[in-house]
Design a protein around this motif. Structure first.
Motif, PDB file in Angstrom:
ATOM      1  N   LEU A 105       0.847  -1.190   0.000  1.00 38.89           N
ATOM      2  CA  LEU A 105       0.000   0.000   0.000  1.00 38.89           C
ATOM      3  C   LEU A 105       0.883   1.242   0.000  1.00 38.89           C
ATOM      4  N   TYR A 106       0.626   2.171  -0.933  1.00 36.88           N
ATOM      5  CA  TYR A 106       1.338   3.450  -0.889  1.00 36.88           C
ATOM      6  C   TYR A 106       0.591   4.500  -1.688  1.00 36.88           C
ATOM      7  N   GLY A 107       0.891   5.757  -1.397  1.00 37.24           N
ATOM      8  CA  GLY A 107       0.360   6.878  -2.163  1.00 37.24           C
ATOM      9  C   GLY A 107       1.501   7.588  -2.852  1.00 37.24           C
ATOM     10  N   SER A 108       1.321   7.952  -4.116  1.00 39.44           N
ATOM     11  CA  SER A 108       2.406   8.583  -4.867  1.00 39.44           C
ATOM     12  C   SER A 108       2.386  10.102  -4.762  1.00 39.44           C
ATOM     13  N   THR A 109       1.227  10.675  -4.394  1.00 42.41           N
ATOM     14  CA  THR A 109       1.101  12.130  -4.298  1.00 42.41           C
ATOM     15  C   THR A 109       0.260  12.468  -3.075  1.00 42.41           C
ATOM     16  N   GLY A 110       0.884  12.944  -2.035  1.00 40.97           N
ATOM     17  CA  GLY A 110       0.141  13.269  -0.829  1.00 40.97           C
ATOM     18  C   GLY A 110      -0.395  12.015  -0.153  1.00 40.97           C
ATOM     19  N   LEU A 111      -1.372  12.215   0.728  1.00 42.59           N
ATOM     20  CA  LEU A 111      -2.046  11.082   1.373  1.00 42.59           C
ATOM     21  C   LEU A 111      -3.131  10.588   0.437  1.00 42.59           C
ATOM     22  N   SER A 112      -2.759   9.759  -0.500  1.00 47.44           N
ATOM     23  CA  SER A 112      -3.649   9.432  -1.619  1.00 47.44           C
ATOM     24  C   SER A 112      -4.134   7.993  -1.643  1.00 47.44           C
ATOM     25  N   THR A 113      -3.654   7.152  -0.744  1.00 48.68           N
ATOM     26  CA  THR A 113      -4.238   5.814  -0.583  1.00 48.68           C
ATOM     27  C   THR A 113      -4.917   5.796   0.786  1.00 48.68           C
ATOM     28  N   VAL A 114      -6.247   5.842   0.760  1.00 52.63           N
ATOM     29  CA  VAL A 114      -7.026   6.113   1.957  1.00 52.63           C
ATOM     30  C   VAL A 114      -8.113   5.047   2.122  1.00 52.63           C
ATOM     31  N   GLU A 115      -8.296   4.601   3.354  1.00 56.00           N
ATOM     32  CA  GLU A 115      -9.347   3.657   3.704  1.00 56.00           C
ATOM     33  C   GLU A 115      -9.167   2.314   2.977  1.00 56.00           C
ATOM     34  N   THR A 116      -8.246   1.520   3.487  1.00 55.59           N
ATOM     35  CA  THR A 116      -8.008   0.173   2.967  1.00 55.59           C
ATOM     36  C   THR A 116      -8.365  -0.835   4.054  1.00 55.59           C
ATOM     37  N   TYR A 117      -9.152  -1.847   3.691  1.00 55.99           N
ATOM     38  CA  TYR A 117      -9.646  -2.845   4.638  1.00 55.99           C
ATOM     39  C   TYR A 117      -9.143  -4.225   4.214  1.00 55.99           C
ATOM     40  N   ILE A 118      -8.556  -4.950   5.162  1.00 53.60           N
ATOM     41  CA  ILE A 118      -8.078  -6.315   4.909  1.00 53.60           C
ATOM     42  C   ILE A 118      -8.656  -7.198   6.011  1.00 53.60           C
ATOM     43  N   SER A 119      -9.357  -8.263   5.628  1.00 52.32           N
ATOM     44  CA  SER A 119     -10.004  -9.085   6.653  1.00 52.32           C
ATOM     45  C   SER A 119     -10.076 -10.550   6.233  1.00 52.32           C
ATOM     46  N   ASN A 120     -10.082 -11.418   7.254  1.00 55.81           N
ATOM     47  CA  ASN A 120     -10.350 -12.850   7.074  1.00 55.81           C
ATOM     48  C   ASN A 120      -9.499 -13.454   5.958  1.00 55.81           C
ATOM     49  N   SER A 121      -8.186 -13.241   6.063  1.00 52.09           N
ATOM     50  CA  SER A 121      -7.293 -13.642   4.978  1.00 52.09           C
ATOM     51  C   SER A 121      -6.008 -14.253   5.523  1.00 52.09           C
ATOM     52  N   THR A 122      -5.375 -15.085   4.689  1.00 55.47           N
ATOM     53  CA  THR A 122      -4.118 -15.738   5.030  1.00 55.47           C
ATOM     54  C   THR A 122      -3.065 -15.401   3.990  1.00 55.47           C
ATOM     55  N   PHE A 123      -1.887 -15.005   4.469  1.00 55.22           N
ATOM     56  CA  PHE A 123      -0.767 -14.651   3.601  1.00 55.22           C
ATOM     57  C   PHE A 123       0.431 -15.455   4.092  1.00 55.22           C
ATOM     58  N   GLU A 124       0.863 -16.435   3.329  1.00 54.77           N
ATOM     59  CA  GLU A 124       1.909 -17.319   3.828  1.00 54.77           C
ATOM     60  C   GLU A 124       2.981 -17.572   2.787  1.00 54.77           C
ATOM     61  N   GLY A 125       4.174 -17.795   3.275  1.00 51.63           N
ATOM     62  CA  GLY A 125       5.266 -18.215   2.423  1.00 51.63           C
ATOM     63  C   GLY A 125       5.399 -19.722   2.447  1.00 51.63           C
ATOM     64  N   VAL A 126       6.559 -20.195   2.047  1.00 48.65           N
ATOM     65  CA  VAL A 126       6.822 -21.635   2.112  1.00 48.65           C
ATOM     66  C   VAL A 126       8.143 -21.846   2.822  1.00 48.65           C
ATOM     67  N   SER A 127       8.279 -22.955   3.473  1.00 45.01           N
ATOM     68  CA  SER A 127       9.500 -23.278   4.195  1.00 45.01           C
ATOM     69  C   SER A 127      10.699 -23.240   3.260  1.00 45.01           C
ATOM     70  N   GLY A 128      11.764 -22.572   3.682  1.00 44.47           N
ATOM     71  CA  GLY A 128      12.965 -22.479   2.863  1.00 44.47           C
ATOM     72  C   GLY A 128      12.991 -21.285   1.939  1.00 44.47           C
ATOM     73  N   ASN A 129      11.912 -20.490   1.907  1.00 41.69           N
ATOM     74  CA  ASN A 129      11.879 -19.303   1.042  1.00 41.69           C
ATOM     75  C   ASN A 129      11.311 -18.136   1.846  1.00 41.69           C
ATOM     76  N   LEU A 130      11.943 -17.854   2.989  1.00 40.44           N
ATOM     77  CA  LEU A 130      11.416 -16.834   3.895  1.00 40.44           C
ATOM     78  C   LEU A 130      11.958 -15.460   3.508  1.00 40.44           C
ATOM     79  N   THR A 131      11.518 -14.948   2.362  1.00 45.03           N
ATOM     80  CA  THR A 131      12.067 -13.700   1.830  1.00 45.03           C
ATOM     81  C   THR A 131      11.039 -12.595   1.685  1.00 45.03           C
ATOM     82  N   LYS A 132       9.785 -12.895   1.701  1.00 40.87           N
ATOM     83  CA  LYS A 132       8.781 -11.891   1.354  1.00 40.87           C
ATOM     84  C   LYS A 132       8.319 -11.107   2.581  1.00 40.87           C
ATOM     85  N   THR A 133       7.695  -9.954   2.298  1.00 40.84           N
ATOM     86  CA  THR A 133       7.019  -9.164   3.320  1.00 40.84           C
ATOM     87  C   THR A 133       5.521  -9.390   3.170  1.00 40.84           C
ATOM     88  N   GLY A 134       4.837  -9.658   4.275  1.00 41.49           N
ATOM     89  CA  GLY A 134       3.410  -9.935   4.184  1.00 41.49           C
ATOM     90  C   GLY A 134       2.609  -8.698   3.792  1.00 41.49           C
TER      91      GLY A 134
END
Length: 283
Positions: free
Chosen positions: A115-144
Protein backbone atom coordinates in the motif's frame (compact mmCIF):
# COMPACT_ATOMS: atom_id res chain seq x y z
CA UNK A 1 -13.82 -5.92 -19.73
CA UNK A 2 -17.05 -3.94 -20.10
CA UNK A 3 -17.14 -0.79 -18.02
CA UNK A 4 -20.29 0.68 -16.55
CA UNK A 5 -21.81 2.07 -13.40
CA UNK A 6 -25.08 3.56 -12.27
CA UNK A 7 -23.81 7.12 -12.71
CA UNK A 8 -22.82 6.60 -16.32
CA UNK A 9 -19.20 7.58 -15.70
CA UNK A 10 -16.74 6.77 -18.45
CA UNK A 11 -14.52 4.92 -16.01
CA UNK A 12 -17.24 2.89 -14.35
CA UNK A 13 -16.83 -0.40 -12.53
CA UNK A 14 -15.27 -3.64 -13.68
CA UNK A 15 -16.82 -6.89 -12.46
CA UNK A 16 -14.67 -10.01 -12.87
CA UNK A 17 -16.41 -13.03 -11.37
CA UNK A 18 -14.74 -16.36 -11.93
CA UNK A 19 -17.07 -18.94 -10.36
CA UNK A 20 -14.00 -20.85 -9.24
CA UNK A 21 -11.99 -20.65 -12.46
CA UNK A 22 -8.18 -20.37 -12.73
CA UNK A 23 -6.33 -17.59 -14.56
CA UNK A 24 -2.68 -18.09 -15.52
CA UNK A 25 -0.03 -15.35 -15.87
CA UNK A 26 2.42 -16.44 -18.56
CA UNK A 27 5.01 -13.63 -18.34
CA UNK A 28 7.76 -13.26 -15.73
CA UNK A 29 7.18 -9.54 -15.16
CA UNK A 30 4.58 -6.81 -15.62
CA UNK A 31 1.05 -6.57 -14.25
CA UNK A 32 -1.38 -9.46 -14.50
CA UNK A 33 -4.66 -7.64 -13.75
CA UNK A 34 -4.83 -3.83 -13.73
CA UNK A 35 -7.80 -1.97 -12.28
CA UNK A 36 -7.02 1.60 -13.29
CA UNK A 37 -8.69 4.96 -13.58
CA UNK A 38 -7.20 8.36 -14.32
CA UNK A 39 -5.94 10.80 -11.71
CA UNK A 40 -8.43 13.56 -11.02
CA UNK A 41 -12.07 13.87 -10.05
CA UNK A 42 -14.54 11.08 -9.44
CA UNK A 43 -15.66 10.98 -13.10
CA UNK A 44 -12.10 10.05 -14.11
CA UNK A 45 -11.27 7.52 -11.42
CA UNK A 46 -12.30 3.89 -11.77
CA UNK A 47 -15.43 3.36 -9.66
CA UNK A 48 -16.97 0.34 -7.93
CA UNK A 49 -15.04 -2.65 -9.28
CA UNK A 50 -15.11 -6.21 -7.96
CA UNK A 51 -12.96 -9.30 -8.54
CA UNK A 52 -14.20 -12.47 -6.89
CA UNK A 53 -13.96 -16.26 -6.79
CA UNK A 54 -10.87 -16.71 -8.96
CA UNK A 55 -7.59 -18.57 -8.50
CA UNK A 56 -4.60 -16.71 -9.98
CA UNK A 57 -1.46 -18.73 -10.76
CA UNK A 58 1.70 -18.35 -12.84
CA UNK A 59 3.31 -20.57 -15.44
CA UNK A 60 6.81 -19.10 -15.08
CA UNK A 61 8.90 -17.85 -12.15
CA UNK A 62 8.21 -14.17 -11.45
CA UNK A 63 11.06 -11.64 -11.45
CA UNK A 64 9.13 -8.35 -10.99
CA UNK A 65 5.71 -6.76 -11.24
CA UNK A 66 2.30 -7.03 -9.59
CA UNK A 67 -0.25 -9.75 -10.14
CA UNK A 68 -3.14 -7.40 -9.30
CA UNK A 69 -2.64 -3.62 -9.24
CA UNK A 70 -5.34 -1.15 -8.16
CA UNK A 71 -4.53 2.39 -9.31
CA UNK A 72 -6.60 5.60 -9.14
CA UNK A 73 -9.67 3.58 -8.22
CA UNK A 74 -12.45 4.00 -5.66
CA UNK A 75 -14.64 1.38 -3.94
CA UNK A 76 -12.78 -1.71 -5.19
CA UNK A 77 -13.51 -5.16 -3.75
CA UNK A 78 -11.31 -8.26 -3.98
CA UNK A 79 -13.07 -11.20 -2.34
CA UNK A 80 -12.59 -14.97 -2.25
CA UNK A 81 -9.50 -15.07 -4.46
CA UNK A 82 -6.16 -16.84 -4.21
CA UNK A 83 -2.83 -15.83 -5.72
CA UNK A 84 0.04 -18.28 -5.95
CA UNK A 85 3.76 -17.52 -6.51
CA UNK A 86 3.45 -13.88 -7.58
CA UNK A 87 6.31 -11.42 -7.29
CA UNK A 88 4.06 -8.84 -5.62
CA UNK A 89 0.55 -10.23 -5.23
CA UNK A 90 -1.55 -7.06 -4.72
CA UNK A 91 -0.52 -3.41 -4.96
CA UNK A 92 -2.89 -0.58 -4.07
CA UNK A 93 -1.80 2.96 -5.02
CA UNK A 94 -3.63 6.29 -5.02
CA UNK A 95 -6.96 4.59 -4.33
CA UNK A 96 -9.87 5.05 -1.91
CA UNK A 97 -12.03 2.50 -0.08
CA UNK A 98 -10.36 -0.75 -1.11
CA UNK A 99 -11.70 -3.92 0.50
CA UNK A 100 -9.64 -7.13 0.48
CA UNK A 101 -11.35 -10.11 2.10
CA UNK A 102 -11.21 -13.91 2.17
CA UNK A 103 -7.87 -13.97 0.37
CA UNK A 104 -5.34 -16.79 0.27
CA UNK A 105 -1.95 -15.52 -0.90
CA UNK A 106 0.89 -18.03 -0.98
CA UNK A 107 4.58 -18.00 -1.85
CA UNK A 108 4.95 -14.41 -3.09
CA UNK A 109 8.56 -13.60 -3.98
CA UNK A 110 8.58 -10.00 -2.69
CA UNK A 111 5.37 -8.65 -1.10
CA UNK A 112 1.88 -10.01 -0.50
CA UNK A 113 0.08 -6.65 -0.15
CA UNK A 114 1.74 -3.29 -0.86
CA UNK A 115 0.00 0.00 0.00
CA UNK A 116 1.34 3.45 -0.89
CA UNK A 117 0.36 6.88 -2.16
CA UNK A 118 2.41 8.58 -4.87
CA UNK A 119 1.10 12.13 -4.30
CA UNK A 120 0.14 13.27 -0.83
CA UNK A 121 -2.05 11.08 1.37
CA UNK A 122 -3.65 9.43 -1.62
CA UNK A 123 -4.24 5.81 -0.58
CA UNK A 124 -7.03 6.11 1.96
CA UNK A 125 -9.35 3.66 3.70
CA UNK A 126 -8.01 0.17 2.97
CA UNK A 127 -9.65 -2.85 4.64
CA UNK A 128 -8.08 -6.32 4.91
CA UNK A 129 -10.00 -9.08 6.65
CA UNK A 130 -10.35 -12.85 7.07
CA UNK A 131 -7.29 -13.64 4.98
CA UNK A 132 -4.12 -15.74 5.03
CA UNK A 133 -0.77 -14.65 3.60
CA UNK A 134 1.91 -17.32 3.83
CA UNK A 135 5.27 -18.21 2.42
CA UNK A 136 6.82 -21.63 2.11
CA UNK A 137 9.50 -23.28 4.20
CA UNK A 138 12.96 -22.48 2.86
CA UNK A 139 11.88 -19.30 1.04
CA UNK A 140 11.42 -16.83 3.90
CA UNK A 141 12.07 -13.70 1.83
CA UNK A 142 8.78 -11.89 1.35
CA UNK A 143 7.02 -9.16 3.32
CA UNK A 144 3.41 -9.93 4.18
CA UNK A 145 2.02 -6.38 4.34
CA UNK A 146 4.08 -3.29 3.46
CA UNK A 147 2.49 0.06 4.31
CA UNK A 148 4.39 2.97 2.83
CA UNK A 149 4.18 6.78 2.61
CA UNK A 150 0.95 8.41 1.50
CA UNK A 151 -1.27 5.86 3.26
CA UNK A 152 -3.99 6.87 5.72
CA UNK A 153 -6.59 4.67 7.34
CA UNK A 154 -5.73 0.94 7.17
CA UNK A 155 -7.99 -1.55 8.95
CA UNK A 156 -6.80 -5.16 9.30
CA UNK A 157 -8.70 -7.88 11.15
CA UNK A 158 -8.48 -11.66 11.39
CA UNK A 159 -5.41 -11.94 9.17
CA UNK A 160 -2.29 -14.16 9.29
CA UNK A 161 1.09 -13.09 7.84
CA UNK A 162 3.40 -16.07 8.11
CA UNK A 163 6.63 -17.63 6.82
CA UNK A 164 8.28 -14.59 5.27
CA UNK A 165 11.10 -12.23 6.14
CA UNK A 166 8.77 -9.62 7.70
CA UNK A 167 5.14 -10.06 8.67
CA UNK A 168 3.94 -6.44 8.72
CA UNK A 169 6.28 -3.55 7.86
CA UNK A 170 5.52 0.18 8.10
CA UNK A 171 7.97 2.29 6.12
CA UNK A 172 8.31 5.89 4.90
CA UNK A 173 10.52 6.14 1.80
CA UNK A 174 8.20 6.77 -1.18
CA UNK A 175 7.39 10.34 -0.04
CA UNK A 176 9.88 11.23 2.71
CA UNK A 177 8.05 14.41 3.79
CA UNK A 178 6.71 14.10 7.33
CA UNK A 179 3.35 15.36 6.05
CA UNK A 180 2.85 12.09 4.14
CA UNK A 181 3.94 9.57 6.74
CA UNK A 182 1.62 6.56 7.18
CA UNK A 183 -1.10 7.29 9.71
CA UNK A 184 -4.12 5.80 11.47
CA UNK A 185 -3.48 2.09 11.18
CA UNK A 186 -5.70 -0.36 13.07
CA UNK A 187 -5.05 -4.09 13.55
CA UNK A 188 -7.31 -6.52 15.38
CA UNK A 189 -6.60 -10.24 15.91
CA UNK A 190 -3.73 -10.22 13.43
CA UNK A 191 -0.96 -12.82 13.60
CA UNK A 192 2.64 -12.60 12.39
CA UNK A 193 4.27 -15.99 12.80
CA UNK A 194 7.48 -17.73 11.69
CA UNK A 195 9.09 -14.76 9.93
CA UNK A 196 12.86 -14.84 9.46
CA UNK A 197 13.54 -11.31 10.79
CA UNK A 198 10.66 -9.49 12.51
CA UNK A 199 7.01 -10.19 13.01
CA UNK A 200 6.12 -6.47 13.07
CA UNK A 201 8.61 -3.80 11.97
CA UNK A 202 7.81 -0.11 12.52
CA UNK A 203 10.64 1.66 10.71
CA UNK A 204 8.66 4.77 9.69
CA UNK A 205 7.66 7.92 11.52
CA UNK A 206 4.13 6.56 11.65
CA UNK A 207 1.39 8.35 13.58
CA UNK A 208 -1.43 6.50 15.30
CA UNK A 209 -1.10 2.70 15.29
CA UNK A 210 -3.49 0.56 17.33
CA UNK A 211 -2.89 -3.18 17.77
CA UNK A 212 -5.54 -5.13 19.64
CA UNK A 213 -5.08 -8.82 20.49
CA UNK A 214 -2.33 -9.21 17.89
CA UNK A 215 0.44 -11.81 17.95
CA UNK A 216 4.14 -11.95 17.14
CA UNK A 217 5.60 -15.41 17.45
CA UNK A 218 8.59 -17.43 16.26
CA UNK A 219 10.36 -14.52 14.56
CA UNK A 220 14.06 -15.06 13.95
CA UNK A 221 14.81 -11.76 15.68
CA UNK A 222 12.21 -9.45 17.33
CA UNK A 223 8.48 -10.02 17.56
CA UNK A 224 7.30 -6.38 17.69
CA UNK A 225 10.17 -4.09 16.56
CA UNK A 226 9.08 -0.49 17.13
CA UNK A 227 12.00 1.58 15.90
CA UNK A 228 10.09 4.74 14.99
CA UNK A 229 6.67 6.33 15.24
CA UNK A 230 4.49 8.12 17.73
CA UNK A 231 1.26 7.20 19.48
CA UNK A 232 1.47 3.41 19.20
CA UNK A 233 -0.88 1.27 21.29
CA UNK A 234 -0.54 -2.47 21.98
CA UNK A 235 -3.68 -3.72 23.69
CA UNK A 236 -3.69 -7.31 24.92
CA UNK A 237 -1.01 -8.41 22.46
CA UNK A 238 1.18 -11.52 22.69
CA UNK A 239 4.88 -11.96 21.84
CA UNK A 240 6.36 -15.38 22.47
CA UNK A 241 8.95 -17.81 21.13
CA UNK A 242 10.86 -15.07 19.26
CA UNK A 243 14.61 -15.24 18.74
CA UNK A 244 15.40 -11.95 20.52
CA UNK A 245 13.11 -9.49 22.34
CA UNK A 246 9.39 -10.07 22.28
CA UNK A 247 8.88 -6.29 22.02
CA UNK A 248 11.67 -3.78 21.40
CA UNK A 249 11.27 0.01 21.58
CA UNK A 250 14.27 1.79 20.09
CA UNK A 251 15.34 4.61 17.79
CA UNK A 252 12.85 7.48 17.50
CA UNK A 253 9.80 5.69 18.90
CA UNK A 254 7.84 7.79 21.38
CA UNK A 255 4.52 7.41 23.16
CA UNK A 256 4.32 3.63 22.97
CA UNK A 257 1.52 2.34 25.20
CA UNK A 258 1.37 -1.32 26.30
CA UNK A 259 -1.92 -2.26 27.90
CA UNK A 260 -1.88 -5.84 29.15
CA UNK A 261 -0.66 -8.74 27.07
CA UNK A 262 1.90 -11.54 27.31
CA UNK A 263 5.59 -11.07 26.47
CA UNK A 264 7.22 -14.31 27.53
CA UNK A 265 9.34 -17.27 26.39
CA UNK A 266 11.46 -15.19 24.00
CA UNK A 267 15.26 -15.02 23.45
CA UNK A 268 15.11 -18.49 21.94
CA UNK A 269 18.11 -18.02 19.62
CA UNK A 270 20.55 -16.42 22.07
CA UNK A 271 20.31 -18.00 25.45
CA UNK A 272 18.73 -15.64 27.97
CA UNK A 273 20.28 -12.31 26.92
CA UNK A 274 17.06 -10.81 25.50
CA UNK A 275 13.82 -9.94 27.21
CA UNK A 276 10.07 -9.99 26.89
CA UNK A 277 10.17 -6.19 26.52
CA UNK A 278 13.43 -4.38 25.68
CA UNK A 279 13.55 -0.57 25.89
CA UNK A 280 16.65 1.36 24.83
CA UNK A 281 18.24 3.63 27.47
CA UNK A 282 16.63 7.06 27.54
CA UNK A 283 13.20 6.04 26.24
Amino acid sequence: FPSHDRSGNTNGGIILQGNGCTLVKTTASGVGVLVQGAAGGSTLRRQSSKITNIKFVVSIAQTSGDYIQILNSDHTILDAISIESAYKAITVVDSFDTKLSHLYIRNSQSIDVYLYGSTGLSTVETYISNSTFEGVSGNLTKTGLLIESGTSGVYVSNADFTQGSLGVQINHTVQPSAAYRPEWLFFVNTLCDTNALFGWAFSANVAGVYLTQCWASTAGQVGFAINNGTTVFLNGCVAQNNGQHGLSITGNAVEVHVNGGIFACNSTSSGAIYHGIGIVTGK
